[in-house]
Write a protein that holds these residues in place. Structure first.
Motif, PDB file in Angstrom:
ATOM      1  N   PRO A   1       0.828  -1.217   0.000  1.00 43.82           N
ATOM      2  CA  PRO A   1       0.000   0.000   0.000  1.00 43.82           C
ATOM      3  C   PRO A   1       0.862   1.268   0.000  1.00 43.82           C
ATOM      4  O   PRO A   1       1.910   1.322   0.640  1.00 43.82           O
TER       5      PRO A   1
ATOM      6  N   SER B   1       0.216   5.402   0.544  1.00 47.04           N
ATOM      7  CA  SER B   1      -0.718   6.481   0.863  1.00 47.04           C
ATOM      8  C   SER B   1      -0.026   7.819   0.689  1.00 47.04           C
ATOM      9  O   SER B   1       1.193   7.946   0.872  1.00 47.04           O
TER      10      SER B   1
ATOM     11  N   ASP C   1      -1.660   1.498   4.783  1.00 47.20           N
ATOM     12  CA  ASP C   1      -3.008   1.435   4.216  1.00 47.20           C
ATOM     13  C   ASP C   1      -3.817   2.664   4.631  1.00 47.20           C
ATOM     14  O   ASP C   1      -3.328   3.542   5.346  1.00 47.20           O
TER      15      ASP C   1
ATOM     16  N   THR D   1      -5.172   6.633  -0.547  1.00 47.45           N
ATOM     17  CA  THR D   1      -4.345   5.440  -0.705  1.00 47.45           C
ATOM     18  C   THR D   1      -4.486   4.950  -2.138  1.00 47.45           C
ATOM     19  O   THR D   1      -5.601   4.854  -2.677  1.00 47.45           O
ATOM     20  N   ALA D   2      -3.355   4.676  -2.763  1.00 48.01           N
ATOM     21  CA  ALA D   2      -3.338   4.370  -4.198  1.00 48.01           C
ATOM     22  C   ALA D   2      -4.029   3.050  -4.506  1.00 48.01           C
ATOM     23  O   ALA D   2      -3.907   2.066  -3.765  1.00 48.01           O
ATOM     24  N   TYR D   3      -4.771   3.068  -5.618  1.00 44.69           N
ATOM     25  CA  TYR D   3      -5.341   1.849  -6.167  1.00 44.69           C
ATOM     26  C   TYR D   3      -4.335   1.224  -7.130  1.00 44.69           C
ATOM     27  O   TYR D   3      -3.392   1.876  -7.594  1.00 44.69           O
ATOM     28  N   ALA D   4      -4.535  -0.029  -7.470  1.00 44.29           N
ATOM     29  CA  ALA D   4      -3.700  -0.672  -8.481  1.00 44.29           C
ATOM     30  C   ALA D   4      -3.883   0.036  -9.823  1.00 44.29           C
ATOM     31  O   ALA D   4      -4.994   0.396 -10.199  1.00 44.29           O
TER      32      ALA D   4
ATOM     33  N   GLU E   1      -3.283   2.968 -10.616  1.00 40.86           N
ATOM     34  CA  GLU E   1      -3.673   4.375 -10.537  1.00 40.86           C
ATOM     35  C   GLU E   1      -2.485   5.272 -10.855  1.00 40.86           C
ATOM     36  O   GLU E   1      -1.359   5.015 -10.419  1.00 40.86           O
TER      37      GLU E   1
ATOM     38  N   LEU F   1      -4.167  10.019  -8.138  1.00 39.90           N
ATOM     39  CA  LEU F   1      -3.969   9.944  -6.690  1.00 39.90           C
ATOM     40  C   LEU F   1      -3.935  11.346  -6.079  1.00 39.90           C
ATOM     41  O   LEU F   1      -4.565  11.598  -5.041  1.00 39.90           O
TER      42      LEU F   1
ATOM     43  N   ARG G   1      -7.473  12.878  -5.965  1.00 44.08           N
ATOM     44  CA  ARG G   1      -8.303  12.385  -4.866  1.00 44.08           C
ATOM     45  C   ARG G   1      -7.871  12.995  -3.535  1.00 44.08           C
ATOM     46  O   ARG G   1      -8.706  13.374  -2.703  1.00 44.08           O
TER      47      ARG G   1
END
Length: 383
Positions: A254, A256, A314, A351-354, A356, A361, A364
């Motif tokens: 994760p 962030s 996370d 927190t970054a998505y796959a 992304e 990022l 958001r």
């Protein structure tokens, strides 16, 4: 085989060349690199001593012995003193001067009052060897330990000067074991040729070590200037973006991102002036840095906005960290004119998505930060 006199003159020429190289650095660089001037002067002293040694029998002994010995020991003192200055340590200037005066008086006594060649060797080699050994220890003790900093220049210099100190020790042992040995150190004997060849080569290696350490320090300073914000010393915007992009490109754990904004910063500038505002920015960064781990880079996004990357963190852990940082800032007001000026910060985190992108990022996190400011500031919001 070259005779010792020829080796001494070669040493003089090479030392003079090294002194020119060191002194050829721009004055602005020498002023910022403490120790460079002393090391340049030390090479001039080595060159002067070598010339006078080589002229022994052609010039008065007051020059070829007294002045030459004083110049050679002065060179080692300048090497040690320059090292203390380079690493920003206490210089011990008064103690050095006293030690050199006593040593030179001892050499003069053992030359003019009593001809004690072995004692002269012990005095000269002890002073030179100890100073070089202490300089080598300083280099090993105070060399930079930061990740990414080159270690070779410092290890090369330290090993060279310590080896030179061992050569001085070997010369002391030889003088003690053979006190009645010939006092003509320029006699073309294998032992004299070996001593001057080794000592001359090490003197040049030491000066090369000076140049390597100075270049490494300059490279580190330049790299720091390119990667850090000049006002706050946080990472610059391009650098923090590069670090974030690097993490996202190999995202396995994760990641962030915190986006922080100093609340009502315009009022800070209005109340304290722009210089006061700059001091608040620096205070803000110092407060955050004291609470962040070494793997949590802090960068200046622009103006009063900052970015923090949280590796292997996370969303819930990021919220806890953001709340802790917000509280730390609120509890550490800026001290201004004997009074405390309260500082607060609003934080948005994501927190970054796959797969992304960094832009997504940041968008958001910025949305969450806007919501924190809209909801009353001095709060944390999650994207």
């Amino acid at each position: 085989m070259l005779d010792p006199r020829s080796i001494v003159f070669i040493l003089a020429a090479l030392s003079l060349l090294m002194a020119i190289v060191l002194s050829a650095m721009p004055s602005a660089v020498r002023d910022r690199q403490q120790g460079a001037r002393h090391w340049s002067a030390s090479m001039l002293c080595v060159a002067l001593a070598a010339v006078l040694y080589g002229l022994r029998g052609m010039v008065p002994e007051s020059l070829s012995m007294v002045v030459a010995n004083a110049s050679a020991m002065g060179a080692t003192a300048l090497i040690y003193y320059g090292g203390r200055a380079f690493f920003e340590q206490r210089r011990h200037g008064r103690q050095l001067i006293i030690a050199l005066l006593l040593a030179n008086l001892g050499l003069i006594y053992c030359f003019y009052v009593q001809d004690l060649y072995a004692i002269r060797v012990v005095i000269f080699s002890s002073v030179s060897g100890v100073l070089l050994f202490l300089f080598g220890l300083d280099v090993l003790r105070h060399r930079p330990r930061d990740t990414g900093r080159a270690q070779f220049p410092y290890l090369f210099t330290a090993i060279t000067v310590i080896f030179d100190a061992l050569v001085s020790l070997a010369r002391i042992i030889n003088a003690v074991l053979n006190p009645s040995g010939g006092s003509d150190f320029l006699a073309p004997t294998p032992l004299n040729a070996l001593y001057f060849s080794t000592h001359g080569l090490l003197a040049i290696c030491i000066s090369v070590g000076f140049i390597l350490m100075l270049n490494e320090r300059l490279h580190a300073m330049l790299e720091h200037q390119l990667s850090h914000d000049p006002l706050t010393n946080a990472y610059s915007r391009p650098m923090i973006f590069e670090l974030a992009q690097r993490e996202l490109s190999t995202l396995r754990q994760p990641l962030s991102l915190l986006l922080l904004d100093i609340d009502h910063f315009k009022q800070v500038n209005d109340n304290l002036g722009h210089q006061g505002g700059d001091e608040v920015l620096k205070h803000f960064v110092r407060t955050l840095t004291a609470k962040l781990r070494s793997n949590e880079p802090l960068g200046r996004y622009g103006g009063e906005e900052f970015i923090i990357l949280l590796r292997d963190v996370d969303a819930e852990s990021a919220r806890i960290t953001a709340e802790r940082l917000r509280q730390c800032v609120a509890e550490a007001p800026y001290r201004h004119s004997q009074s405390d000026y309260p500082i607060t910060t609003s934080i948005g985190h994501a927190t970054a998505y796959a797969q992304e992108s960094l832009e997504q990022l940041l968008q958001r996190a910025d949305t969450a930060l806007y919501r924190a400011k809209r909801e009353g500031r001095n709060r944390v919001e999650q994207a």
